[in-house]
Design a protein around this motif. Structure first.
Motif, PDB file in Angstrom:
ATOM      1  N   ALA A   6       0.834  -1.207   0.000  1.00 43.31           N
ATOM      2  CA  ALA A   6       0.000   0.000   0.000  1.00 43.31           C
ATOM      3  C   ALA A   6       0.863   1.249   0.000  1.00 43.31           C
ATOM      4  O   ALA A   6       0.554   2.242  -0.681  1.00 43.31           O
ATOM      5  N   ALA A   7       1.964   1.224   0.759  1.00 37.40           N
ATOM      6  CA  ALA A   7       2.879   2.376   0.794  1.00 37.40           C
ATOM      7  C   ALA A   7       3.483   2.613  -0.582  1.00 37.40           C
ATOM      8  O   ALA A   7       3.564   3.760  -1.056  1.00 37.40           O
ATOM      9  N   LEU A   8       3.906   1.539  -1.244  1.00 41.22           N
ATOM     10  CA  LEU A   8       4.475   1.679  -2.574  1.00 41.22           C
ATOM     11  C   LEU A   8       3.440   2.202  -3.560  1.00 41.22           C
ATOM     12  O   LEU A   8       3.737   3.078  -4.391  1.00 41.22           O
ATOM     13  N   SER A   9       2.223   1.725  -3.449  1.00 39.97           N
ATOM     14  CA  SER A   9       1.154   2.186  -4.347  1.00 39.97           C
ATOM     15  C   SER A   9       0.903   3.682  -4.173  1.00 39.97           C
ATOM     16  O   SER A   9       0.728   4.406  -5.160  1.00 39.97           O
ATOM     17  N   ARG A  10       0.915   4.147  -2.938  1.00 37.63           N
ATOM     18  CA  ARG A  10       0.725   5.582  -2.690  1.00 37.63           C
ATOM     19  C   ARG A  10       1.871   6.386  -3.297  1.00 37.63           C
ATOM     20  O   ARG A  10       1.658   7.467  -3.866  1.00 37.63           O
ATOM     21  N   GLU A 148       8.192   6.203   9.712  1.00 34.07           N
ATOM     22  CA  GLU A 148       7.688   4.848   9.477  1.00 34.07           C
ATOM     23  C   GLU A 148       7.597   4.605   7.974  1.00 34.07           C
ATOM     24  O   GLU A 148       7.471   5.546   7.179  1.00 34.07           O
ATOM     25  N   ASP A 149       7.646   3.335   7.575  1.00 34.36           N
ATOM     26  CA  ASP A 149       7.438   2.991   6.179  1.00 34.36           C
ATOM     27  C   ASP A 149       6.056   3.451   5.725  1.00 34.36           C
ATOM     28  O   ASP A 149       5.043   3.165   6.377  1.00 34.36           O
ATOM     29  N   SER A 210      14.828  -4.238  -1.872  1.00 33.15           N
ATOM     30  CA  SER A 210      14.589  -2.802  -1.673  1.00 33.15           C
ATOM     31  C   SER A 210      14.783  -2.030  -2.969  1.00 33.15           C
ATOM     32  O   SER A 210      14.005  -1.123  -3.293  1.00 33.15           O
ATOM     33  N   ILE A 211      15.834  -2.385  -3.712  1.00 36.34           N
ATOM     34  CA  ILE A 211      16.087  -1.698  -4.983  1.00 36.34           C
ATOM     35  C   ILE A 211      14.956  -1.977  -5.967  1.00 36.34           C
ATOM     36  O   ILE A 211      14.467  -1.063  -6.649  1.00 36.34           O
ATOM     37  N   ARG A 212      14.517  -3.223  -6.027  1.00 34.95           N
ATOM     38  CA  ARG A 212      13.402  -3.524  -6.939  1.00 34.95           C
ATOM     39  C   ARG A 212      12.136  -2.800  -6.510  1.00 34.95           C
ATOM     40  O   ARG A 212      11.314  -2.415  -7.352  1.00 34.95           O
ATOM     41  N   ARG A 213      11.985  -2.579  -5.223  1.00 37.43           N
ATOM     42  CA  ARG A 213      10.840  -1.777  -4.749  1.00 37.43           C
ATOM     43  C   ARG A 213      10.941  -0.362  -5.314  1.00 37.43           C
ATOM     44  O   ARG A 213       9.964   0.189  -5.828  1.00 37.43           O
ATOM     45  N   LEU A 214      12.114   0.234  -5.217  1.00 41.20           N
ATOM     46  CA  LEU A 214      12.297   1.580  -5.758  1.00 41.20           C
ATOM     47  C   LEU A 214      12.099   1.604  -7.268  1.00 41.20           C
ATOM     48  O   LEU A 214      11.520   2.552  -7.812  1.00 41.20           O
ATOM     49  N   LEU A 215      12.557   0.564  -7.940  1.00 40.62           N
ATOM     50  CA  LEU A 215      12.447   0.533  -9.398  1.00 40.62           C
ATOM     51  C   LEU A 215      11.049   0.139  -9.860  1.00 40.62           C
ATOM     52  O   LEU A 215      10.805   0.032 -11.069  1.00 40.62           O
ATOM     53  N   SER A 216      10.134  -0.048  -8.900  1.00 38.16           N
ATOM     54  CA  SER A 216       8.711  -0.214  -9.226  1.00 38.16           C
ATOM     55  C   SER A 216       7.990   1.126  -9.290  1.00 38.16           C
ATOM     56  O   SER A 216       6.810   1.164  -9.655  1.00 38.16           O
ATOM     57  N   LEU A 217       8.684   2.196  -8.948  1.00 36.46           N
ATOM     58  CA  LEU A 217       8.121   3.527  -9.140  1.00 36.46           C
ATOM     59  C   LEU A 217       8.038   3.810 -10.643  1.00 36.46           C
ATOM     60  O   LEU A 217       8.713   3.146 -11.444  1.00 36.46           O
ATOM     61  N   PRO A 218       7.223   4.772 -11.066  1.00 33.32           N
ATOM     62  CA  PRO A 218       7.103   5.065 -12.504  1.00 33.32           C
ATOM     63  C   PRO A 218       8.451   5.350 -13.153  1.00 33.32           C
ATOM     64  O   PRO A 218       9.369   5.886 -12.518  1.00 33.32           O
ATOM     65  N   ASP A 219       8.567   4.987 -14.427  1.00 34.13           N
ATOM     66  CA  ASP A 219       9.819   5.168 -15.163  1.00 34.13           C
ATOM     67  C   ASP A 219      10.357   6.587 -15.067  1.00 34.13           C
ATOM     68  O   ASP A 219      11.572   6.807 -15.065  1.00 34.13           O
ATOM     69  N   GLU A 220       9.444   7.581 -15.017  1.00 37.35           N
ATOM     70  CA  GLU A 220       9.855   8.986 -15.038  1.00 37.35           C
ATOM     71  C   GLU A 220      10.392   9.480 -13.701  1.00 37.35           C
ATOM     72  O   GLU A 220      10.905  10.606 -13.611  1.00 37.35           O
ATOM     73  N   THR A 221      10.267   8.670 -12.659  1.00 37.08           N
ATOM     74  CA  THR A 221      10.731   9.095 -11.339  1.00 37.08           C
ATOM     75  C   THR A 221      12.196   9.504 -11.396  1.00 37.08           C
ATOM     76  O   THR A 221      13.056   8.755 -11.868  1.00 37.08           O
TER      77      THR A 221
END
Length: 310
Positions: A6-10, A148-149, A210-221
């Motif tokens: 949910a945090a990643l989705s937000r 917090e996460d 953790s890195i793959r979590r970050l790289l799940s953000l939109p390409d334009e990030t």
């Protein structure tokens, strides 16, 4: 959906909104300290001038044990020139390669000193290593706020969210502000790769996730890095990249690299690396929120070096 998902989705939704609306994007200034290869950032909302300072540097001469404030004063000058209101002094983690200037900056420009809540795990490990004694609180109380996460925060009208990205250390956090992510030591420029994971509490598999979590953000990030060391063949320092560039070209963790492959590479590589030059002073000070150990009865603060212990 788990709390982590949910945090990643937000965070993903926040970045998409900022990509579509330039008024939701921060103004960012980077300050590179070549002595420690560290980049500090001043991030602000152009409309309200509310700002955060991320990963500041206190100059430290190891041979003499002297501190100075040249790097931090450049940040102060910028804040004052831009007439910014500093709300936050953020640490992405307890750095092992430079000392934080956050207390010095707090005296001059204000702001709450903040770090991820798992700093208490780092304090416990290094409190024992340095035999800090019972007077050293291992509860994060040296900081004004523990993130917090998934926790939200704001700079004026800019949205921000904190994501827990452990692996380099247990306490690493990335801070996404508008369309920009400040990722600490998790990842470097695509041609240089990723952070080490062999410090106490580090874990290469966890770092990969953790890195793959970050790289799940939109390409334009836009990704803003804490360090650069100029990969072989590159003449200039660089510290800004994108999710798309990392996914396509990171030499350690681009799309298609498996966790097992990464762990094997990272573990083998870490065995060849020397400890950071300033690890002993940096960790002792940074687990105290950038404050020196309490002076002894002669009025002098001392940095300990454990012998044959690491």
């Amino acid at each position: 959906m788990s709390a982590s998902d949910a945090a990643l989705s937000r965070a993903q939704d926040q970045v998409r909104r900022a990509v579509d609306d330039e008024t939701a994007r921060p103004s960012i200034a980077g300050f590179f300290d070549e002595a420690t290869n560290t980049v500090s950032y001043v991030v602000h909302d152009p409309e309200s001038s509310e700002a955060a300072i991320i990963d500041s540097v206190l100059d430290f001469e190891a041979a003499s044990g002297r501190t100075s404030h040249g790097s931090a004063d450049l940040v102060v000058e910028y804040v004052n020139t831009k007439k910014l209101k500093v709300n936050w002094l953020i640490e992405t983690h307890a750095h092992a390669d430079h000392i934080s200037a956050a207390p010095y900056l707090q005296e001059r420009v204000g702001g709450k000193l903040a770090i991820g809540k798992d700093i208490i795990r780092v304090q416990e490990v290094f409190g024992k290593l340095f035999n800090a004694g019972t007077d050293f609180e291992r509860d994060g109380s040296q900081f004004d706020h523990l993130f917090e996460d998934g926790e939200k925060f704001a700079l004026g009208k800019l949205e921000g969210i904190a994501l827990h990205v452990p692996g380099h250390t247990p306490a690493d956090m990335a801070f996404i502000i508008g369309d920009a992510a400040f990722v600490g030591d998790t990842i470097f420029m695509p041609d240089f790769g990723t952070a080490r994971a062999d410090f106490p509490g580090g874990d290469a598999g966890q770092l990969f996730r953790s890195i793959r979590r970050l790289l799940s953000l939109p390409d334009e990030t836009r990704l803003f890095l804490c360090h650069d060391y100029k990969a072989p063949g590159r003449d200039d320092y660089a510290w800004e990249t994108t999710v798309k560039q990392q996914r396509e070209g990171n030499v350690h963790v681009k799309d298609g690299v498996t966790e097992a492959e990464f762990v094997e590479m990272r573990t083998s590589r870490d065995k060849t690396l020397a400890m950071p030059t300033l690890i002993m002073p940096s960790v002792q000070v940074n687990i105290r929120g950038g404050r020196l150990p309490d002076p002894e009865d002669n009025g002098v603060s001392y940095i300990k070096i454990p012998v044959n212990a690491v």
